[in-house]
Design a protein around this motif. Structure first.
Motif, PDB file in Angstrom:
ATOM      1  N   ALA A 334       0.867  -1.213   0.033  1.00 29.86           N
ATOM      2  CA  ALA A 334      -0.048   0.044   0.020  1.00 29.86           C
ATOM      3  C   ALA A 334       0.866   1.310   0.096  1.00 29.86           C
ATOM      4  CB  ALA A 334      -1.061  -0.153   1.079  1.00 29.86           C
ATOM      5  N   VAL A 335       2.090   1.131   0.127  1.00 31.52           N
ATOM      6  CA  VAL A 335       2.997   2.378  -0.010  1.00 31.52           C
ATOM      7  C   VAL A 335       4.109   2.248  -1.106  1.00 31.52           C
ATOM      8  CG1 VAL A 335       4.739   3.523   1.492  1.00 31.52           C
ATOM      9  CG2 VAL A 335       3.018   2.053   2.499  1.00 31.52           C
ATOM     10  N   ILE A 336       4.189   3.423  -1.682  1.00 31.09           N
ATOM     11  CA  ILE A 336       5.255   3.426  -2.554  1.00 31.09           C
ATOM     12  C   ILE A 336       6.404   4.243  -1.739  1.00 31.09           C
ATOM     13  CG2 ILE A 336       6.224   4.420  -4.875  1.00 31.09           C
ATOM     14  CD1 ILE A 336       3.491   4.488  -5.873  1.00 31.09           C
ATOM     15  N   ALA A 337       7.417   3.260  -1.454  1.00 29.50           N
ATOM     16  CA  ALA A 337       8.397   3.762  -0.395  1.00 29.50           C
ATOM     17  C   ALA A 337       9.774   4.661  -1.174  1.00 29.50           C
ATOM     18  CB  ALA A 337       8.994   2.696   0.228  1.00 29.50           C
ATOM     19  N   ASN A 338      10.400   5.546  -0.649  1.00 35.45           N
ATOM     20  CA  ASN A 338      11.680   6.287  -1.277  1.00 35.45           C
ATOM     21  C   ASN A 338      12.069   6.715  -0.039  1.00 35.45           C
ATOM     22  OD1 ASN A 338      13.350   7.425  -2.812  1.00 35.45           O
ATOM     23  ND2 ASN A 338      12.175   9.312  -3.168  1.00 35.45           N
ATOM     24  N   GLY A 339      12.991   5.721   0.606  1.00 35.17           N
ATOM     25  CA  GLY A 339      13.692   6.014   1.876  1.00 35.17           C
ATOM     26  C   GLY A 339      12.896   6.140   3.000  1.00 35.17           C
ATOM     27  N   LYS A 340      13.065   7.530   3.582  1.00 34.40           N
ATOM     28  CA  LYS A 340      12.234   7.831   4.730  1.00 34.40           C
ATOM     29  C   LYS A 340      10.844   8.429   4.633  1.00 34.40           C
ATOM     30  CE  LYS A 340      16.146   8.549   8.022  1.00 34.40           C
ATOM     31  NZ  LYS A 340      16.882   9.212   9.093  1.00 34.40           N
ATOM     32  N   THR A 341      10.725   8.627   3.364  1.00 34.22           N
ATOM     33  CA  THR A 341       9.425   9.078   2.889  1.00 34.22           C
ATOM     34  C   THR A 341       8.630   8.232   1.807  1.00 34.22           C
ATOM     35  OG1 THR A 341      10.164  10.224   1.110  1.00 34.22           O
ATOM     36  CG2 THR A 341      10.141  11.564   3.368  1.00 34.22           C
ATOM     37  N   GLY A 342       7.235   8.214   1.474  1.00 34.40           N
ATOM     38  CA  GLY A 342       6.683   7.484   0.731  1.00 34.40           C
ATOM     39  C   GLY A 342       5.500   8.105   0.049  1.00 34.40           C
ATOM     40  N   THR A 343       4.493   7.494  -0.616  1.00 36.85           N
ATOM     41  CA  THR A 343       3.282   7.823  -1.146  1.00 36.85           C
ATOM     42  C   THR A 343       2.191   6.847  -1.036  1.00 36.85           C
ATOM     43  OG1 THR A 343       4.578   9.187  -2.691  1.00 36.85           O
ATOM     44  CG2 THR A 343       2.314   8.764  -3.084  1.00 36.85           C
ATOM     45  N   VAL A 344       1.019   7.326  -0.540  1.00 34.35           N
ATOM     46  CA  VAL A 344       0.007   6.312  -0.544  1.00 34.35           C
ATOM     47  C   VAL A 344      -1.324   7.006  -1.143  1.00 34.35           C
ATOM     48  CG1 VAL A 344       0.657   5.522   1.638  1.00 34.35           C
ATOM     49  CG2 VAL A 344      -0.808   7.552   1.899  1.00 34.35           C
ATOM     50  N   PHE A 345      -2.185   6.254  -1.394  1.00 38.34           N
ATOM     51  CA  PHE A 345      -3.370   6.729  -2.290  1.00 38.34           C
ATOM     52  C   PHE A 345      -4.812   6.452  -1.191  1.00 38.34           C
ATOM     53  CE2 PHE A 345      -0.292   6.128  -4.998  1.00 38.34           C
ATOM     54  CZ  PHE A 345      -0.414   7.180  -6.179  1.00 38.34           C
ATOM     55  N   LEU A 346      -5.244   7.537  -0.540  1.00 37.30           N
ATOM     56  CA  LEU A 346      -6.591   7.323   0.288  1.00 37.30           C
ATOM     57  C   LEU A 346      -7.509   7.124  -0.626  1.00 37.30           C
ATOM     58  CD1 LEU A 346      -4.307   8.515   2.075  1.00 37.30           C
ATOM     59  CD2 LEU A 346      -6.525   9.466   3.565  1.00 37.30           C
ATOM     60  N   ILE A 347      -8.671   6.267  -0.312  1.00 35.88           N
ATOM     61  CA  ILE A 347      -9.900   6.096  -0.931  1.00 35.88           C
ATOM     62  C   ILE A 347     -10.992   6.863  -0.200  1.00 35.88           C
ATOM     63  CG2 ILE A 347     -11.489   4.376  -1.934  1.00 35.88           C
ATOM     64  CD1 ILE A 347      -9.351   2.647  -2.015  1.00 35.88           C
ATOM     65  N   GLY A 348     -11.656   7.961  -1.013  1.00 33.32           N
ATOM     66  CA  GLY A 348     -12.668   8.346  -0.095  1.00 33.32           C
ATOM     67  C   GLY A 348     -13.892   7.897  -0.463  1.00 33.32           C
ATOM     68  N   ALA A 349     -15.105   8.239   0.223  1.00 33.42           N
ATOM     69  CA  ALA A 349     -16.294   7.680   0.478  1.00 33.42           C
ATOM     70  C   ALA A 349     -16.955   7.527  -1.117  1.00 33.42           C
ATOM     71  CB  ALA A 349     -17.338   8.503   1.173  1.00 33.42           C
ATOM     72  N   ASP A 350     -16.519   8.479  -2.194  1.00 33.81           N
ATOM     73  CA  ASP A 350     -17.143   8.313  -3.444  1.00 33.81           C
ATOM     74  C   ASP A 350     -16.324   7.604  -4.166  1.00 33.81           C
ATOM     75  OD1 ASP A 350     -15.201   9.878  -3.313  1.00 33.81           O
ATOM     76  OD2 ASP A 350     -16.049  11.587  -4.635  1.00 33.81           O
ATOM     77  N   GLY A 351     -15.145   6.835  -3.747  1.00 32.15           N
ATOM     78  CA  GLY A 351     -14.295   6.062  -4.574  1.00 32.15           C
ATOM     79  C   GLY A 351     -13.166   6.803  -5.388  1.00 32.15           C
ATOM     80  N   ALA A 352     -13.053   7.999  -4.927  1.00 27.62           N
ATOM     81  CA  ALA A 352     -12.191   8.800  -5.475  1.00 27.62           C
ATOM     82  C   ALA A 352     -10.752   8.905  -4.791  1.00 27.62           C
ATOM     83  CB  ALA A 352     -12.579  10.467  -5.541  1.00 27.62           C
ATOM     84  N   ILE A 353      -9.645   8.878  -5.481  1.00 27.01           N
ATOM     85  CA  ILE A 353      -8.314   8.676  -5.001  1.00 27.01           C
ATOM     86  C   ILE A 353      -7.599  10.125  -4.364  1.00 27.01           C
ATOM     87  CG2 ILE A 353      -5.975   8.234  -5.513  1.00 27.01           C
ATOM     88  CD1 ILE A 353      -7.416   5.694  -4.824  1.00 27.01           C
ATOM     89  N   GLU A 354      -6.974   9.927  -3.320  1.00 18.37           N
ATOM     90  CA  GLU A 354      -6.429  11.156  -2.845  1.00 18.37           C
ATOM     91  C   GLU A 354      -4.720  10.740  -2.612  1.00 18.37           C
ATOM     92  OE1 GLU A 354      -5.669  14.208   0.941  1.00 18.37           O
ATOM     93  OE2 GLU A 354      -7.517  13.072   0.691  1.00 18.37           O
ATOM     94  N   LYS A 355      -4.130  11.408  -3.413  1.00 15.74           N
ATOM     95  CA  LYS A 355      -2.502  11.138  -3.223  1.00 15.74           C
ATOM     96  C   LYS A 355      -2.022  11.874  -2.114  1.00 15.74           C
ATOM     97  CE  LYS A 355       1.593  11.265  -5.931  1.00 15.74           C
ATOM     98  NZ  LYS A 355       2.602  11.608  -7.320  1.00 15.74           N
ATOM     99  N   ARG A 356      -1.220  11.198  -1.211  1.00 18.88           N
ATOM    100  CA  ARG A 356      -0.847  11.792  -0.108  1.00 18.88           C
ATOM    101  C   ARG A 356       0.806  11.409   0.077  1.00 18.88           C
ATOM    102  NH1 ARG A 356      -4.560  12.068   5.155  1.00 18.88           N
ATOM    103  NH2 ARG A 356      -5.756  13.218   3.455  1.00 18.88           N
ATOM    104  N   ASP A 357       1.516  12.297   0.402  1.00 17.78           N
ATOM    105  CA  ASP A 357       3.005  12.044   0.633  1.00 17.78           C
ATOM    106  C   ASP A 357       3.074  11.607   2.328  1.00 17.78           C
ATOM    107  OD1 ASP A 357       3.768  12.304  -1.654  1.00 17.78           O
ATOM    108  OD2 ASP A 357       4.033  14.380  -1.548  1.00 17.78           O
ATOM    109  N   VAL A 358       3.697  10.646   2.623  1.00 25.34           N
ATOM    110  CA  VAL A 358       3.989  10.289   4.162  1.00 25.34           C
ATOM    111  C   VAL A 358       5.289  10.140   4.626  1.00 25.34           C
ATOM    112  CG1 VAL A 358       1.570   9.160   4.214  1.00 25.34           C
ATOM    113  CG2 VAL A 358       3.666   7.756   3.596  1.00 25.34           C
ATOM    114  N   ALA A 359       5.567  10.350   6.030  1.00 25.78           N
ATOM    115  CA  ALA A 359       6.922   9.784   6.602  1.00 25.78           C
ATOM    116  C   ALA A 359       6.727   8.494   6.995  1.00 25.78           C
ATOM    117  CB  ALA A 359       7.070  10.796   7.776  1.00 25.78           C
TER     118      ALA A 359
END
Length: 398
Positions: A334-359
């Protein structure tokens, strides 16, 4: 000829005579109309079902809470195993055949108890022979000593020569040396006889039984045979601790003496208090990790060697970062990792994707710790991440 009359006749010939309306015999059948409606609905449903769906199919994963931090520090997880610092595989110091093995796996043993016994027939005979030789050597010494003393006395009176005294001194010295050698032989034979008894070096529990009665054991294996080198393995259960591998990227956040919480895979809901004993001063080049020893503060019979364990360290925040409010774990997919950071895709109630950067925190084969950017309970895309973009619609797969 009257031109006006001709025009009137011509115009009259061009008029269309409208007759009475033709009465139809009947309208469409209601059954026909219903069948047509059903056909239209069926065609629409088939088109909806078979029409290509442009949404990207994904499986949903839910972020699960791991713990919390605050101004005092953030969390860091690592996986490892329960190990025993005091463990011994017992063997005989001499070659011999087993006549007794007094303990089985799981039984407790006290320090000094006889765990196994070897056939002592030959060693007992050797001791008796050495003791007899010692008695003989003692008798020879007892005979030589007074003669040597008497010779010395006679020499002072001039009754015998100095050479005679010297010869008797040689006899006395040889007898004394022979007795010393005989005593050493007795001690050696006694040691061999004692070595036929294999005793426990400390209190513990037998975890492995290797040899059986009738087998030959030896301090080290000899080529070509079935000689055993071990009899049983004993573990001191009071010396159990957890050893985990921490990524070298985060080892600076682990402090000796720092608090930790231990979770065993066998008892995932059991919080076992622990503390960092030591950081092993070497790294594993192939894994990029550093071994850390963690003490188990609660002694319990359920904790066994080689159990899989997960340790949560309470550490200071990383340099240059603020305190972490919460941390969650998600599967690695569920994570695209790049060292100490990464990217995830949250799924909203309407099925829309929200791209989010995480630590990111600790990454293992089973999970990835997210230090910030995602909250417990958030729904994330668990696969096909390379096909997703911010705002895309997804199709949830069961």
């Amino acid at each position: 000829m009257n031109i006006n009359n001709d025009k009137s006749a011509l115009l009259d010939s061009l008029k269309i005579e409208r007759g009475a309306p033709v009465k139809r015999r009947g309208g469409p059948s209601p059954l026909l109309i219903g069948a047509a409606a059903v056909a239209v609905v069926a065609i629409a449903a088939a088109a909806w079902y078979f029409w290509p769906d442009g949404r990207i199919p994904v499986h949903v994963v839910t972020a699960s809470a791991e713990g919390s931090g605050g101004a005092a520090g953030s969390g860091l997880d690592a996986s490892g195993y329960v190990v025993a610092r005091r463990k011994a595989t017992l063997s005989a110091k001499i070659l011999g055949k087993l006549t007794e093995v007094n303990f089985e796996e799981g039984q407790k043993v006290k320090a000094g108890e006889v765990v196994a016994r070897l056939d002592d027939t030959n060693y007992a005979a050797a001791l008796h022979q050495a003791e007899a030789q010692a008695v003989q050597a003692k008798a020879a010494l007892d005979n030589a000593a007074p003669i040597y003393v008497r010779y010395q006395h006679l020499n002072t009176q001039g009754a015998i020569s100095t050479d005679a005294v010297a010869n008797q001194r040689t006899v006395y010295d040889n007898a004394r040396t022979g007795y010393s050698v005989a005593q050493a032989a007795v001690a050696f034979a006694q040691s061999n006889l004692r070595d036929t008894l294999v005793r426990a070096p400390f209190d513990g529990v037998v975890t492995v039984k290797v040899a059986q009665v009738g087998e030959v054991v030896a301090p080290q294996a000899s080529g070509g045979g079935d000689t055993r080198t071990g009899i049983v393995t004993i573990v001191d259960m009071n010396s159990l601790e957890v050893q985990v591998d921490v990524s070298e990227n985060y080892i600076e956040r682990v402090e000796v003496g720092g608090a930790a919480t231990i979770h065993l895979d066998a008892y995932p809901d059991w919080d076992i208090p622990g503390a960092v004993i030591a950081i092993i001063p070497t790294a594993d080049q192939s894994k990029g990790t550093v071994a850390v020893r963690v003490a188990i503060k609660t002694k319990d019979a359920r904790i066994l060697p080689q159990m899989a364990a997960r340790v949560s360290f309470l550490t200071a925040p990383e340099k240059g970062t603020g305190p972490v409010v919460a941390r969650v774990s998600v599967p690695p997919g569920a994570v695209i990792a790049n060292g100490k950071t990464g990217t995830v895709f949250l799924i909203g109630a309407d099925g829309a994707i929200e791209k989010r950067d995480v630590a990111l925190g600790l990454k293992t084969a089973q999970s990835v710790t997210i230090l910030s950017g995602v909250s417990a309970g958030d729904r994330l895309a668990g696969d096909n991440l390379d096909k997703l973009h911010d705002g895309d619609k997804v199709k949830i797969q069961e």
